[in-house]
Design a protein around this motif. Structure first.
Motif, PDB file in Angstrom:
ATOM      1  N   ASP A 226       0.827  -1.212   0.000  1.00  0.00           N
ATOM      2  CA  ASP A 226       0.000   0.000   0.000  1.00  0.00           C
ATOM      3  C   ASP A 226       0.863   1.264   0.000  1.00  0.00           C
ATOM      4  OD1 ASP A 226      -2.190  -1.636   0.066  1.00  0.00           O
ATOM      5  OD2 ASP A 226      -2.629  -1.343   2.194  1.00  0.00           O
ATOM      6  N   GLY A 227       1.976   1.223   0.755  1.00  0.00           N
ATOM      7  CA  GLY A 227       2.869   2.377   0.798  1.00  0.00           C
ATOM      8  C   GLY A 227       3.473   2.677  -0.567  1.00  0.00           C
ATOM      9  N   ILE A 228       3.926   1.637  -1.246  1.00  0.00           N
ATOM     10  CA  ILE A 228       4.464   1.805  -2.598  1.00  0.00           C
ATOM     11  C   ILE A 228       3.393   2.365  -3.524  1.00  0.00           C
ATOM     12  CG2 ILE A 228       5.362   0.579  -4.613  1.00  0.00           C
ATOM     13  CD1 ILE A 228       7.399   0.829  -2.415  1.00  0.00           C
ATOM     14  N   GLY A 229       2.175   1.863  -3.364  1.00  0.00           N
ATOM     15  CA  GLY A 229       1.076   2.325  -4.203  1.00  0.00           C
ATOM     16  C   GLY A 229       0.793   3.811  -4.045  1.00  0.00           C
ATOM     17  N   TRP A 230       0.766   4.297  -2.804  1.00  0.00           N
ATOM     18  CA  TRP A 230       0.525   5.715  -2.578  1.00  0.00           C
ATOM     19  C   TRP A 230       1.670   6.569  -3.139  1.00  0.00           C
ATOM     20  CZ3 TRP A 230      -3.922   7.674  -2.018  1.00  0.00           C
ATOM     21  CH2 TRP A 230      -4.908   7.086  -1.238  1.00  0.00           C
ATOM     22  N   LEU A 231       2.904   6.129  -2.926  1.00  0.00           N
ATOM     23  CA  LEU A 231       4.044   6.895  -3.436  1.00  0.00           C
ATOM     24  C   LEU A 231       4.022   6.979  -4.961  1.00  0.00           C
ATOM     25  CD1 LEU A 231       6.881   5.564  -1.081  1.00  0.00           C
ATOM     26  CD2 LEU A 231       5.847   7.850  -1.061  1.00  0.00           C
ATOM     27  N   LYS A 232       3.641   5.903  -5.615  1.00  0.00           N
ATOM     28  CA  LYS A 232       3.563   5.915  -7.080  1.00  0.00           C
ATOM     29  C   LYS A 232       2.442   6.812  -7.581  1.00  0.00           C
ATOM     30  CE  LYS A 232       5.717   1.443  -8.077  1.00  0.00           C
ATOM     31  NZ  LYS A 232       5.549   0.088  -8.667  1.00  0.00           N
ATOM     32  N   LYS A 233       1.426   7.023  -6.728  1.00  0.00           N
ATOM     33  CA  LYS A 233       0.343   7.946  -7.084  1.00  0.00           C
ATOM     34  C   LYS A 233       0.714   9.400  -6.804  1.00  0.00           C
ATOM     35  CE  LYS A 233      -3.472   4.718  -6.192  1.00  0.00           C
ATOM     36  NZ  LYS A 233      -4.654   4.438  -5.330  1.00  0.00           N
ATOM     37  N   GLY A 234       1.894   9.611  -6.217  1.00  0.00           N
ATOM     38  CA  GLY A 234       2.334  10.971  -5.920  1.00  0.00           C
ATOM     39  C   GLY A 234       1.951  11.457  -4.537  1.00  0.00           C
ATOM     40  N   VAL A 235       1.494  10.549  -3.662  1.00  0.00           N
ATOM     41  CA  VAL A 235       1.061  10.922  -2.318  1.00  0.00           C
ATOM     42  C   VAL A 235       2.149  10.555  -1.310  1.00  0.00           C
ATOM     43  CG1 VAL A 235      -0.665  10.571  -0.515  1.00  0.00           C
ATOM     44  CG2 VAL A 235      -1.364  10.607  -2.928  1.00  0.00           C
ATOM     45  N   PRO A 236       2.651  11.505  -0.519  1.00  0.00           N
ATOM     46  CA  PRO A 236       3.691  11.216   0.475  1.00  0.00           C
ATOM     47  C   PRO A 236       3.189  10.312   1.598  1.00  0.00           C
ATOM     48  CG  PRO A 236       3.576  13.571  -0.008  1.00  0.00           C
ATOM     49  CD  PRO A 236       2.357  12.953  -0.596  1.00  0.00           C
ATOM     50  N   LEU A 237       4.138   9.681   2.284  1.00  0.00           N
ATOM     51  CA  LEU A 237       3.849   8.874   3.461  1.00  0.00           C
ATOM     52  C   LEU A 237       4.453   9.530   4.690  1.00  0.00           C
ATOM     53  CD1 LEU A 237       4.629   5.257   2.158  1.00  0.00           C
ATOM     54  CD2 LEU A 237       2.402   6.415   2.214  1.00  0.00           C
ATOM     55  N   MET A 238       3.860   9.259   5.852  1.00  0.00           N
ATOM     56  CA  MET A 238       4.380   9.764   7.119  1.00  0.00           C
ATOM     57  C   MET A 238       4.478   8.588   8.088  1.00  0.00           C
ATOM     58  SD  MET A 238       5.295  12.098   9.320  1.00  0.00           S
ATOM     59  CE  MET A 238       5.850  11.435  10.885  1.00  0.00           C
ATOM     60  N   ALA A 239       5.665   8.395   8.692  1.00  0.00           N
ATOM     61  CA  ALA A 239       5.850   7.267   9.600  1.00  0.00           C
ATOM     62  C   ALA A 239       6.832   7.626  10.700  1.00  0.00           C
ATOM     63  CB  ALA A 239       6.349   6.046   8.827  1.00  0.00           C
ATOM     64  N   PHE A 240       6.783   6.832  11.762  1.00  0.00           N
ATOM     65  CA  PHE A 240       7.719   6.961  12.879  1.00  0.00           C
ATOM     66  C   PHE A 240       8.658   5.759  12.837  1.00  0.00           C
ATOM     67  CE2 PHE A 240       3.735   9.014  14.282  1.00  0.00           C
ATOM     68  CZ  PHE A 240       4.218  10.309  14.514  1.00  0.00           C
ATOM     69  N   PRO A 241       9.911   5.937  12.426  1.00  0.00           N
ATOM     70  CA  PRO A 241      10.818   4.796  12.233  1.00  0.00           C
ATOM     71  C   PRO A 241      11.107   3.995  13.496  1.00  0.00           C
ATOM     72  CG  PRO A 241      11.998   6.884  12.032  1.00  0.00           C
ATOM     73  CD  PRO A 241      10.545   7.205  12.052  1.00  0.00           C
TER      74      PRO A 241
END
Length: 348
Positions: A226-241
């Motif tokens: 899902d994360g890859i999918g959003w990034l490919k759509k141009g939508v950034p991700l936000m996470a706490f490593p």
């Protein structure tokens, strides 16, 4: 629609919160709560001890031990697991009761309209904007809107494109606080237990954010997909490593594996965001924030880190170094803080 909602939310929240504060009582409270006719809490009650003018938040530790916390009115549990609510926390209750029903109602109306018009707001940008409005309003009401520095303007537009935002994780406050700087649409990678929290859960589910169950390998694979999918759509991700809130009184902990591989896979940059003192404002022993964050909470947006040609380990080290360069000493990893002490001891 957004401007009207903002005005209505701020006006309604201010009126209802003040009236709620003057009348609310908690069952089992130890003392009667005085009426307060002004919006701002007195500094002694709110916990405000310094300001940006008097002190630099990056050089201070605002942590209050549970035993030294003032105006405690409610306790739950025993021993190390005991949670407390003090007078400032009661003000947070009032602000939450004033704003959350409006937020939840707005989300419900938008979800209803999205069922009627399937093509409207596909990325849930407008839906998520509602949550950002609530977060900013709520933080201002509880005197915890953070100061900001660094490359903040970069995040106010879509100019950076798809990227991976990462922040250190000190408390529950981190989620609304990052919403003060992340203006365009983005998607959280959030733990599964958040989906059951009123308001937040509805925001995460309805906004198509990514819900992760670290104990389930299938969930981890779905998160990556899902994360890859959003990034490919141009939508950034936000996470706490770090994967969870700090268990070391706000100190930076080790990063979980797998997060930075999404940036490497898609070639998007990584943008570190340093959050200062959220652990002190909303400590693990607090049912809600225990003191005002005014002049204490701070957000620093670092320069983007190019992921191309780098390994996951290299990205992890670069992000960790960025955090260490900006976080206050009280939040540095123990080994880094010890090294600093050693260098000070050797100085002439």
């Amino acid at each position: 629609m957004t401007n009207l909602l903002t005005r209505f939310l701020v006006l309604s929240s201010s009126i209802v919160a003040v009236s709620a504060w003057s009348s609310v009582r908690l069952p089992g409270a130890r003392r009667a709560i005085p009426r307060i006719s002004h919006f701002k809490l007195p500094a002694s009650i709110a916990g405000t001890t310094t300001s940006l003018v008097d002190n630099n938040p990056s050089e201070s530790d605002y942590w209050i031990d549970r035993e030294k916390l003032k105006y405690t009115i409610f306790k739950v549990g025993k021993g190390a697991k005991q949670k407390v609510l003090n007078l400032h926390g009661l003000w947070v209750v009032a602000a939450s009761l004033a704003t959350m029903p409006i937020w939840i109602a707005a989300l419900s109306l938008e979800q209803l309209y999205m069922q009627i018009n399937k093509k409207w707001d596909k990325n849930r940008a407008i839906f998520d904007k509602t949550g950002k409005i609530w977060a900013k309003t709520w933080l201002k009401l509880i005197s915890s809107y953070p100061t900001q520095s660094g490359n903040v303007d970069l995040l106010k537009t879509d100019s950076i494109g798809p990227c991976l935002y990462v922040a250190n994780h000190g408390s529950w406050l981190d989620i609304p606080i990052v919403c003060t700087v992340l203006q365009p649409v983005f998607k959280f990678i959030a733990k599964g237990d958040l989906k059951n929290i009123p308001g937040i859960g509805q925001q995460l589910r309805g906004g198509k954010h990514i819900i992760l169950d670290r104990e389930d390998k299938r969930s981890q694979l779905k998160t990556f997909k899902d994360g890859i999918g959003w990034l490919k759509k141009g939508v950034p991700l936000m996470a706490f490593p770090e994967g969870k809130r700090s268990t070391q009184q706000g100190r930076l902990m080790e990063f979980k594996g797998g997060l930075f591989s999404m940036a490497i896979k898609t070639g998007v940059p990584v943008v570190p965001i340093s959050l200062s003192h959220t652990h002190a404002i909303f400590p693990p022993y607090g049912l809600l924030p225990v003191q005002s964050g005014r002049g204490k909470l701070h957000v620093h947006v670092h320069e983007p880190i190019d992921s191309q040609g780098k390994t996951e380990q290299e990205l992890s080290e670069l992000v960790r170094q960025a955090f260490c360069d900006q976080l206050p000493e009280c939040q540095l990893p123990m080994e880094v803080a010890d090294d600093d002490d050693d260098m000070t001891a050797m100085a002439p």
